[in-house]
Design a protein around this motif. Structure first.
Motif, short mmCIF file in Angstrom:
data_model
loop_
_atom_site.label_atom_id
_atom_site.label_comp_id
_atom_site.label_asym_id
_atom_site.label_seq_id
_atom_site.Cartn_x
_atom_site.Cartn_y
_atom_site.Cartn_z
N GLY A 49 0.84 -1.21 0.00
CA GLY A 49 0.00 0.00 0.00
C GLY A 49 0.87 1.25 0.00
O GLY A 49 2.05 1.21 -0.36
N LEU A 50 0.28 2.35 0.43
CA LEU A 50 1.00 3.63 0.35
C LEU A 50 2.27 3.62 1.20
O LEU A 50 3.35 4.00 0.73
CB LEU A 50 0.08 4.77 0.80
CG LEU A 50 0.73 6.15 0.81
CD1 LEU A 50 1.20 6.55 -0.58
CD2 LEU A 50 -0.23 7.19 1.35
N ALA A 51 2.16 3.18 2.46
CA ALA A 51 3.32 3.25 3.36
C ALA A 51 4.48 2.39 2.84
O ALA A 51 5.62 2.87 2.74
CB ALA A 51 2.91 2.80 4.77
N GLY A 52 4.19 1.15 2.50
CA GLY A 52 5.24 0.26 2.02
C GLY A 52 5.86 0.76 0.73
O GLY A 52 7.08 0.68 0.52
N THR A 53 5.03 1.32 -0.15
CA THR A 53 5.51 1.79 -1.45
C THR A 53 6.41 3.01 -1.28
O THR A 53 7.47 3.11 -1.93
CB THR A 53 4.31 2.11 -2.37
OG1 THR A 53 3.53 0.92 -2.50
CG2 THR A 53 4.77 2.56 -3.74
N ILE A 54 6.03 3.94 -0.42
CA ILE A 54 6.87 5.13 -0.19
C ILE A 54 8.22 4.69 0.40
O ILE A 54 9.27 5.18 -0.02
CB ILE A 54 6.18 6.14 0.75
CG1 ILE A 54 4.97 6.77 0.07
CG2 ILE A 54 7.17 7.25 1.16
CD1 ILE A 54 4.19 7.73 0.95
N VAL A 55 8.18 3.77 1.35
CA VAL A 55 9.43 3.30 1.96
C VAL A 55 10.33 2.68 0.89
O VAL A 55 11.52 3.01 0.78
CB VAL A 55 9.16 2.29 3.10
CG1 VAL A 55 10.46 1.63 3.55
CG2 VAL A 55 8.49 2.97 4.28
N ALA A 56 9.76 1.81 0.07
CA ALA A 56 10.57 1.12 -0.95
C ALA A 56 11.19 2.13 -1.91
O ALA A 56 12.41 2.09 -2.17
CB ALA A 56 9.69 0.13 -1.72
N ASN A 57 10.37 3.05 -2.42
CA ASN A 57 10.88 4.01 -3.40
C ASN A 57 11.88 4.98 -2.77
O ASN A 57 12.88 5.36 -3.40
CB ASN A 57 9.72 4.78 -4.04
CG ASN A 57 8.93 3.92 -5.00
OD1 ASN A 57 9.46 2.95 -5.55
ND2 ASN A 57 7.67 4.24 -5.21
N GLY A 58 11.60 5.37 -1.53
CA GLY A 58 12.49 6.32 -0.85
C GLY A 58 13.87 5.73 -0.60
O GLY A 58 14.90 6.42 -0.74
N ILE A 59 13.92 4.47 -0.23
CA ILE A 59 15.22 3.82 0.01
C ILE A 59 15.98 3.71 -1.31
O ILE A 59 17.18 3.96 -1.37
CB ILE A 59 15.04 2.45 0.68
CG1 ILE A 59 14.48 2.63 2.09
CG2 ILE A 59 16.37 1.70 0.76
CD1 ILE A 59 14.03 1.35 2.74
N CYS A 60 15.27 3.36 -2.37
CA CYS A 60 15.93 3.26 -3.68
C CYS A 60 16.57 4.59 -4.07
O CYS A 60 17.68 4.63 -4.61
CB CYS A 60 14.92 2.85 -4.77
SG CYS A 60 14.45 1.12 -4.67
N ARG A 61 15.87 5.69 -3.81
CA ARG A 61 16.40 7.00 -4.18
C ARG A 61 17.66 7.36 -3.41
O ARG A 61 18.51 8.08 -3.90
CB ARG A 61 15.33 8.09 -3.95
CG ARG A 61 14.21 8.05 -4.97
CD ARG A 61 13.06 8.94 -4.58
NE ARG A 61 13.44 10.35 -4.54
CZ ARG A 61 13.53 11.13 -5.62
NH1 ARG A 61 13.26 10.63 -6.81
NH2 ARG A 61 13.89 12.38 -5.51
N GLN A 62 17.77 6.86 -2.17
CA GLN A 62 18.92 7.22 -1.34
C GLN A 62 20.05 6.19 -1.37
O GLN A 62 21.16 6.47 -0.93
CB GLN A 62 18.47 7.44 0.11
CG GLN A 62 17.59 8.65 0.30
CD GLN A 62 17.46 9.05 1.76
OE1 GLN A 62 18.45 9.08 2.49
NE2 GLN A 62 16.26 9.37 2.19
#
Lengths: 379, 76
Positions: A11-24
């Motif tokens: 969902g939203l929380a898991g998806t933001i975490v996944a994408n945010g870690i990829c960006r960093q």
């Protein structure tokens, strides 16, 4: 040695975490020092707040959905294979397909779901808009509505805490525009002794309801619904007749949380600041899944996810913790079909909603599109 | 065996102590107790008032350093 971050829930929380870690952590992902795996339940990602607009014909169903693989950074290993057993002692998750995933860090983002079946008669006698099927049926019921008694019935616990008020105001405008308001009687019920959990919102809503002619009953916790007699009874002893029942059913967390012994009702005991699962230094909990006594809302999931990204990146790169969650929640409040306001608060700052305006309503409509940037970790 | 669960709802603006209590009681078994901590003085009167309406028992209510604790036993 390679580290694995396992995200349970798409969902939203898991998806933001996944994408945010990829960006960093591009370098670590490129070198193979890190891999990120997500276990989801669906190929599609749904913009859940958009469901509110479906019964009123204000959003198209297709606008609510995107392919989850396109929302996710391509470097995330995404499996549509829901978790079946989560073992925080062995640091592993077994899925419904029988795979086993080990992890160094895990993010629990399994969300919440409506449970109308926990109240006798509610599933058969009620309408709701908290899932697509329910929103479609409510749209049909509203299209066929020619007049009569409508009850908007709110049950605890539920996510998106302002949605019940929003649907009441939007329904008023919708019926008025169709020339049916004078033939309708709208009653709103709420579990505690005021119209909303947030005291300032409740104080604002009460005179608005009275001005519009929306009736209300507080201290109303549903005991049962009689679909034949078309009545709804409360634990507090009152009974209301209805022609159309719009309910916000009680919610629970994911079954796998309960089944894995991680939290009664699917809510995981979570540190309010670090977002650690109580008793696990390598398990974080975000979004509706926590048992933190704050609103279960998309913004909560978003702000918790931002903190968790920083902490996971910091732990992986610097072996230290970055920052704590301050309890921030932000909610738009639609106050009709053409006006809106917003409210924000955190653990130490009380809410203080401003006057509704057309501008804020437009911003909410814009956010209905901008959401996809949030999910991608860009906003 | 009856359980006692603590909900630390101090500073919780939404959904607030009483909503948290209602949600917890739905998952509890008869005889279980829920100890709600609230920094909102109103909870000390709201929670017992709701329990009286619904039929749950207030086992104890006490004021501590800056917060109130209300223990409710699920009766039905």
């Amino acid at each position: 040695m390679s580290k694995t971050i396992l995200i349970v829930g798409g969902g939203l929380a898991g998806t933001i975490v996944a994408n945010g870690i990829c960006r960093q952590m591009g370098a670590e992902l490129r070198s193979g020092a890190l891999n990120i795996t997500m276990l989801g339940t669906s190929e599609t990602h749904m913009y859940q707040p958009g469901l509110l607009y479906i019964p009123f014909g204000r959003m198209r169903e297709a606008e609510l959905f995107r392919d989850q693989r396109k929302v996710l950074d391509k470097r995330v290993n995404f499996f549509v294979d829901p978790a079946k057993a989560i073992d925080v002692e062995k640091n592993q998750v077994t899925t419904e397909a029988g795979r086993t995933f080990k992890y160094d860090y895990m993010v629990l983002a399994t969300g919440s779901r409506i449970m109308p079946q926990t109240i006798p008669g509610m599933k058969e006698g009620g309408h709701w808009f908290y899932d697509l099927d329910g929103a479609r049926k409510l749209r049909t019921a509203l299209n066929e509505f020619k007049g009569g008694k409508i009850v908007i019935n709110v049950n605890a616990p539920h996510k998106c805490p302002v949605a019940p008020l929003e649907v009441a105001f939007m329904l008023h405008d919708y019926l008025k525009a169709k020339g049916l308001w004078d033939k309708a009687e709208l009653t709103y019920t709420y579990p505690i002794g005021r119209l909303h959990a947030l005291e300032p919102v409740a104080h604002w809503a009460k005179p608005e309801f009275e001005k519009l002619g929306i009736k209300y009953e507080t201290f109303f916790n549903t005991e049962s619904v009689d679909p034949q007699a078309k009545t709804i009874k409360s634990m507090e002893g009152s009974e209301l007749p209805y022609d159309l029942l719009i309910t916000i059913p009680p919610h629970q967390g994911a079954q796998v949380i309960d089944d894995s012994g991680l939290g009664k009702g699917g809510w995981v005991p979570t540190n309010t600041k670090t977002l650690h699962r109580e008793g696990s230094a390598n398990v974080f909990v975000v979004g509706d899944t926590t048992n933190i006594p704050i609103s279960k809302a998309g913004s909560t999931a978003h702000f918790e996810a931002d903190v968790t990204i920083d902490n996971l990146v910091s732990l992986c790169q610097e072996n230290t913790f970055a920052r704590e969650y301050d309890g921030k929640v932000f909610c738009f409040v639609e106050t009709g079909l053409g006006s809106g306001t917003y409210v924000w608060f955190n653990y130490t700052t009380p809410p203080n909603p401003g006057p509704p305006s057309q501008m804020i309503h437009w911003f909410k409509l814009a956010y209905n599109r901008l959401y996809w940037l949030s999910a991608r970790g860009l906003l | 065996m009856a359980e006692r669960q603590k909900i630390d709802a101090r500073g919780a603006f939404c959904p607030g102590p009483l909503m948290e209590l209602i949600a917890a009681l739905k998952l509890a078994s008869i005889g279980d107790e829920v100890d709600v901590w609230s920094s909102d003085k109103g909870s000390a009167s709201d929670i017992p008032a709701w329990c009286a309406k619904v039929g749950h028992s207030v086992v104890e209510a006490s004021e501590h350093d800056g917060y109130w604790s209300v223990v409710v036993r699920k009766a039905k």
